[in-house]
Scaffold this motif. Structure first.
Motif, PDB file in Angstrom:
ATOM      1  N   THR A   1       0.910  -1.211  -0.079  1.00 33.73           N
ATOM      2  CA  THR A   1       0.027   0.098   0.008  1.00 33.73           C
ATOM      3  C   THR A   1       0.927   1.286   0.017  1.00 33.73           C
ATOM      4  O   THR A   1       1.676   1.283   0.809  1.00 33.73           O
ATOM      5  CB  THR A   1      -1.091   0.061   1.267  1.00 33.73           C
ATOM      6  N   ASN A   2       0.583   2.271  -0.917  1.00 33.64           N
ATOM      7  CA  ASN A   2       1.029   3.544  -0.801  1.00 33.64           C
ATOM      8  C   ASN A   2       0.606   4.476   0.215  1.00 33.64           C
ATOM      9  O   ASN A   2      -0.369   4.714   0.011  1.00 33.64           O
ATOM     10  CB  ASN A   2       1.314   4.157  -2.436  1.00 33.64           C
ATOM     11  N   ALA A   3       1.269   4.591   1.300  1.00 29.02           N
ATOM     12  CA  ALA A   3       0.721   5.592   2.168  1.00 29.02           C
ATOM     13  C   ALA A   3       0.210   6.953   1.844  1.00 29.02           C
ATOM     14  O   ALA A   3      -0.494   7.592   2.056  1.00 29.02           O
ATOM     15  CB  ALA A   3       1.576   5.635   3.296  1.00 29.02           C
ATOM     16  N   GLY A   4       1.031   7.371   0.550  1.00 35.04           N
ATOM     17  CA  GLY A   4       0.997   9.069   0.245  1.00 35.04           C
ATOM     18  C   GLY A   4      -0.323   8.894  -0.737  1.00 35.04           C
ATOM     19  O   GLY A   4      -1.214   9.711  -0.806  1.00 35.04           O
ATOM     20  N   SER A   5      -0.300   7.975  -1.673  1.00 39.10           N
ATOM     21  CA  SER A   5      -1.393   8.130  -2.824  1.00 39.10           C
ATOM     22  C   SER A   5      -2.433   7.129  -2.477  1.00 39.10           C
ATOM     23  O   SER A   5      -3.365   7.328  -2.995  1.00 39.10           O
ATOM     24  CB  SER A   5      -0.803   7.811  -4.059  1.00 39.10           C
ATOM     25  N   GLY A   6      -2.383   5.999  -1.883  1.00 34.69           N
ATOM     26  CA  GLY A   6      -3.553   4.866  -1.555  1.00 34.69           C
ATOM     27  C   GLY A   6      -3.398   3.933  -2.596  1.00 34.69           C
ATOM     28  O   GLY A   6      -4.244   3.141  -2.632  1.00 34.69           O
ATOM     29  N   ALA A   7      -2.162   3.873  -3.342  1.00 30.28           N
ATOM     30  CA  ALA A   7      -2.203   2.823  -4.597  1.00 30.28           C
ATOM     31  C   ALA A   7      -2.023   1.341  -3.802  1.00 30.28           C
ATOM     32  O   ALA A   7      -1.240   1.527  -2.742  1.00 30.28           O
ATOM     33  CB  ALA A   7      -1.091   3.036  -5.435  1.00 30.28           C
ATOM     34  N   TYR A   8      -2.435   0.445  -4.431  1.00 35.03           N
ATOM     35  CA  TYR A   8      -2.550  -0.837  -3.809  1.00 35.03           C
ATOM     36  C   TYR A   8      -2.172  -1.976  -4.673  1.00 35.03           C
ATOM     37  O   TYR A   8      -2.588  -2.113  -5.911  1.00 35.03           O
ATOM     38  CB  TYR A   8      -4.119  -1.025  -3.027  1.00 35.03           C
ATOM     39  N   GLY A   9      -1.678  -3.069  -3.966  1.00 35.16           N
ATOM     40  CA  GLY A   9      -1.533  -4.386  -4.639  1.00 35.16           C
ATOM     41  C   GLY A   9      -0.243  -4.586  -5.408  1.00 35.16           C
ATOM     42  O   GLY A   9       0.715  -3.612  -5.732  1.00 35.16           O
ATOM     43  N   LEU A  10      -0.139  -5.590  -6.389  1.00 36.85           N
ATOM     44  CA  LEU A  10       0.955  -5.769  -6.838  1.00 36.85           C
ATOM     45  C   LEU A  10       1.238  -4.796  -7.974  1.00 36.85           C
ATOM     46  O   LEU A  10       2.427  -4.318  -8.131  1.00 36.85           O
ATOM     47  CB  LEU A  10       0.752  -7.028  -7.868  1.00 36.85           C
ATOM     48  N   VAL A  11       0.259  -4.101  -8.759  1.00 38.21           N
ATOM     49  CA  VAL A  11       0.483  -3.123  -9.751  1.00 38.21           C
ATOM     50  C   VAL A  11       0.149  -1.992  -9.398  1.00 38.21           C
ATOM     51  O   VAL A  11       0.288  -0.895 -10.145  1.00 38.21           O
ATOM     52  CB  VAL A  11      -0.312  -3.596 -11.045  1.00 38.21           C
ATOM     53  N   GLN A  12      -0.028  -1.612  -8.007  1.00 36.65           N
ATOM     54  CA  GLN A  12      -0.235  -0.344  -7.581  1.00 36.65           C
ATOM     55  C   GLN A  12      -1.359   0.363  -8.169  1.00 36.65           C
ATOM     56  O   GLN A  12      -1.266   1.512  -8.634  1.00 36.65           O
ATOM     57  CB  GLN A  12       1.104   0.479  -7.419  1.00 36.65           C
ATOM     58  N   ALA A  13      -2.498  -0.406  -8.292  1.00 30.02           N
ATOM     59  CA  ALA A  13      -3.819   0.460  -9.007  1.00 30.02           C
ATOM     60  C   ALA A  13      -4.175   1.456  -8.022  1.00 30.02           C
ATOM     61  O   ALA A  13      -4.265   1.329  -6.912  1.00 30.02           O
ATOM     62  CB  ALA A  13      -4.652  -0.612  -9.144  1.00 30.02           C
TER      63      ALA A  13
END
Length: 246
Positions: free
Chosen positions: A186-198
């Motif tokens: 999980t990207n704490a700044g943007s909220g992107a999530y998972g293997l491919v950072q959706a």
């Protein structure tokens, strides 16, 4: 017998008069050459001596001279017309040959262009069929057994069975940079999530409701995203290399 002054006419009509003189000379026993020479000498001394020729003969001399002049002019006109016709024919033939050559070149270029376009189209169709065949050979997401957790090795093994073989390395490069193969990253700044950072992670719900816990669902969504936006994972990887994001 009438006498007609022909001063100046004697020289202009020398040929015709010579002819008449020759006839008269033959009749009197003189040779044609002598008659011609005698006439030229006489004409040089006094052109009016021609007036001694009877009027009827003078008329014939004049007629013969005019006829010769007319014939010469007609011959010259015919020669000029013939020359003009020949030049026109040569010019027309040259223009026709040039036009034919240009038409042949244009036709060849058009044929080559069509052949190139056809070859490209066939190549494109072949690639699409190959890609479709490659994808059809991969496993469906639903065929994987759901687990409570997955190791990096498990996730990579799943990806190899879902992503086409010729695209796996590119897909792997992106996942390695984006999440390090951590399906819960999980990207704490943007909220992107998972293997491919959706971004946001909820986008992956279109591939399955278990997008938060199932790596196969994330891989399926990521593959569809790369194909749809960049044409393939390798297309996405090329963009990523240039921009550090995709």
């Amino acid at each position: 017998m009438s006498r007609i002054s022909v001063r100046g006419f004697a020289v202009a009509s020398a040929t015709a008069v010579t002819t008449v003189g020759a006839v008269v000379g033959v009749a009197s026993g003189s040779t044609p050459q002598q008659t011609s020479n005698d006439f030229e000498a006489t004409a040089a001394e006094d052109a009016t001596l021609l007036a001694d020729i009877p009027a009827g003969q003078q008329a014939r001399v004049q007629t013969a001279t005019l006829t010769q002049q007319a014939d010469a002019q007609a011959d010259a006109a015919q020669a000029g017309a013939r020359k003009s016709a020949e030049e026109a024919a040569r010019k027309s033939a040259a223009e026709a040959a040039t036009a034919k050559k240009e038409a042949a070149v244009k036709k060849a270029e058009e044929a080559k262009k069509k052949a190139d376009e056809l070859a490209k189209q066939r190549e494109k169709e072949a690639k699409e069929k190959e890609l479709a065949a490659s994808r059809s050979a991969t496993r469906d997401v639903s065929s994987f057994t759901v687990q409570s957790s997955y190791s990096v090795g498990d996730v990579q093994a799943m990806a190899r069975q879902i992503v086409p073989a010729d695209q796996f390395q590119c897909f792997s490069n992106i996942v390695s940079h984006e999440s390090g193969w951590n399906y819960r990253a999980t990207n704490a700044g943007s909220g992107a999530y998972g293997l491919v950072q959706a971004l946001p992670g909820s986008k992956m719900a279109s591939a399955g409701a278990d997008w938060q816990t199932n790596p196969a669902t994330q891989i399926k969504w990521g593959l569809n995203y790369m194909d749809g936006r960049y044409g393939s994972p390798c297309g996405a990887w090329s963009f990523w290399q240039a921009n550090s994001w995709y």
